[in-house]
Design an enzyme around this catalytic site. Structure first.
Site, PDB file in Angstrom:
ATOM      1  N   ASN A 187       1.011  -1.094  -0.067  1.00  0.00           N
ATOM      2  CA  ASN A 187      -0.077  -0.138  -0.216  1.00  0.00           C
ATOM      3  C   ASN A 187       0.934   1.216  -0.281  1.00  0.00           C
ATOM      4  OD1 ASN A 187      -1.968   2.355   0.431  1.00  0.00           O
ATOM      5  ND2 ASN A 187      -2.545   1.331   2.321  1.00  0.00           N
ATOM      6  N   TRP A 188       0.864   1.987  -1.033  1.00  0.00           N
ATOM      7  CA  TRP A 188       2.049   2.594  -1.041  1.00  0.00           C
ATOM      8  C   TRP A 188       1.302   4.373  -1.089  1.00  0.00           C
ATOM      9  CZ3 TRP A 188       4.431   2.877  -6.915  1.00  0.00           C
ATOM     10  CH2 TRP A 188       4.945   2.286  -6.994  1.00  0.00           C
ATOM     11  N   LYS A 189       0.186   4.128  -0.348  1.00  0.00           N
ATOM     12  CA  LYS A 189      -0.523   5.046   0.223  1.00  0.00           C
ATOM     13  C   LYS A 189      -0.397   6.948  -0.656  1.00  0.00           C
ATOM     14  CE  LYS A 189       0.076   3.140   4.972  1.00  0.00           C
ATOM     15  NZ  LYS A 189       0.225   3.414   6.054  1.00  0.00           N
ATOM     16  N   HIS A 227      -9.766   1.116   4.922  1.00  0.00           N
ATOM     17  CA  HIS A 227      -8.038   1.642   6.115  1.00  0.00           C
ATOM     18  C   HIS A 227      -8.066   2.147   6.989  1.00  0.00           C
ATOM     19  CE1 HIS A 227      -4.404   2.878   6.020  1.00  0.00           C
ATOM     20  NE2 HIS A 227      -3.854   0.676   5.965  1.00  0.00           N
ATOM     21  N   GLU A 257      -6.682   4.668   8.419  1.00  0.00           N
ATOM     22  CA  GLU A 257      -6.931   6.270   7.926  1.00  0.00           C
ATOM     23  C   GLU A 257      -7.804   6.452   6.619  1.00  0.00           C
ATOM     24  OE1 GLU A 257      -1.916   5.156   7.354  1.00  0.00           O
ATOM     25  OE2 GLU A 257      -3.171   5.671   5.354  1.00  0.00           O
ATOM     26  N   GLU A 306      -5.644  -4.980  10.784  1.00  0.00           N
ATOM     27  CA  GLU A 306      -4.678  -3.775  10.799  1.00  0.00           C
ATOM     28  C   GLU A 306      -4.269  -3.457  12.398  1.00  0.00           C
ATOM     29  OE1 GLU A 306      -2.542  -2.379   6.708  1.00  0.00           O
ATOM     30  OE2 GLU A 306      -4.000  -1.332   7.194  1.00  0.00           O
ATOM     31  N   GLY A 357       2.671   2.135  11.012  1.00  0.00           N
ATOM     32  CA  GLY A 357       4.079   3.122  10.931  1.00  0.00           C
ATOM     33  C   GLY A 357       4.237   3.618  12.561  1.00  0.00           C
ATOM     34  N   SER A 371       3.761  -2.307  10.408  1.00  0.00           N
ATOM     35  CA  SER A 371       5.008  -2.443  10.442  1.00  0.00           C
ATOM     36  C   SER A 371       5.441  -3.737   9.996  1.00  0.00           C
ATOM     37  CB  SER A 371       5.418  -2.163  12.126  1.00  0.00           C
ATOM     38  OG  SER A 371       5.028  -0.149  11.888  1.00  0.00           O
ATOM     39  N   GLY A 388       2.984  -1.602   4.105  1.00  0.00           N
ATOM     40  CA  GLY A 388       3.455  -0.052   4.134  1.00  0.00           C
ATOM     41  C   GLY A 388       4.277   0.461   3.065  1.00  0.00           C
ATOM     42  N   GLY A 389       5.167   1.369   4.682  1.00  0.00           N
ATOM     43  CA  GLY A 389       5.982   2.103   3.422  1.00  0.00           C
ATOM     44  C   GLY A 389       7.505   0.761   3.647  1.00  0.00           C
TER      45      GLY A 389
END
Length: 241
Positions: free
Chosen positions: A9-11, A96, A98, A165, A171, A204, A225-226
């Site tokens: 997920n590049w957001k 999600h 967010e 999640e 994150g 994470s 994610g990251g």
């Protein structure tokens, strides 16, 4: 057999130029990836069409990060299922944390988006999870049970991926212990009518913990994610041992 799905997920990261640069570093690593793993990149809307053309015939499938429940209309900033299908999108993230936290997503709208995705033969990745405050209060099980029951009303569980999640791990560098993630994912599975729904862990996920995560019996993949933004890191994750 439950399918294994590793999704990045590049957001809100990567321009088109940066996305092509990522592919150059990442694609060679897929030569050693087992065939039974679905590799998905969920990228910003501006990258979807370009990557669809560059990934045609490759191992990588593309996902969007949102879909609206209507096929068209006055919904500024939203995207319709037909628009995604037209450019070869296969997956879409729905619900999600967010989106729930910053953009008013509710269990009701999550359900509507899930149904819309499936109407267009997109495979939704439904995200569920608790906050640190909710976990500390002992509300994890009840909250996730409620999220699942409300989100999955009339949803086809044969075209679905779920991602657990824990919000407190997204994150933050705090990864939920693999055995605890496995326990919660087992509880999620016990609520489903189709026990073969792939259930991912997200929060994470990194190269140094993916092997332990994927060794758990209930976990069928990861929503990353990251670490999905770095070709070498994501390559290590999709090629977990």
């Amino acid at each position: 057999m439950r399918k294994i799905v590793i999704a990045g997920n590049w957001k809100m990261f990567k321009t088109q130029a940066e996305s092509l640069e990522f592919l150059q570093g990442f694609m060679p690593s897929l030569e050693q990836t087992p065939e039974d793993r679905d590799i998905v990149l969920c990228v910003p809307f501006t990258d979807l069409n370009l990557l669809s053309k560059n990934l045609h015939g490759s191992r990588i499938q593309l996902g969007a990060q949102n879909v609206h429940w209507e096929d068209s209309g006055a919904y500024t900033g939203e995207i319709a299922g037909a628009m995604l299908v037209e450019i070869g999108i296969r997956y879409v993230i729905v619900g999600h944390s967010e989106r729930r936290q910053y953009f008013g997503e509710t269990d009701e709208t999550v359900n509507k988006r899930l149904l819309a995705a499936q109407q267009h033969n997109l495979t939704p990745i439904l995200c569920v999870g608790e906050t640190k405050q909710q976990r500390d209060a002992g509300e994890t099980e009840a909250l996730i049970a409620s999220q699942i029951s409300q989100a999955l009303v009339n949803v086809d569980q044969h075209n679905l991926v779920i991602a657990y999640e824990p919000i407190w791990a997204i994150g933050t560098g705090d990864t939920c212990e693999a055995k605890e993630a496995n326990r919660v994912i087992g509880l999620i599975r016990s609520q489903l009518t189709n026990p073969d729904v792939p259930i991912q862990y997200g929060g994470s996920v990194k190269p140094n913990n993916i092997d332990e995560i994927m060794a758990q019996a209930e976990i069928d993949g990861a929503l990353v994610g990251g670490a999905s933004l770095e070709p070498n890191d994501f390559a290590r994750i999709v090629n977990y041992k």
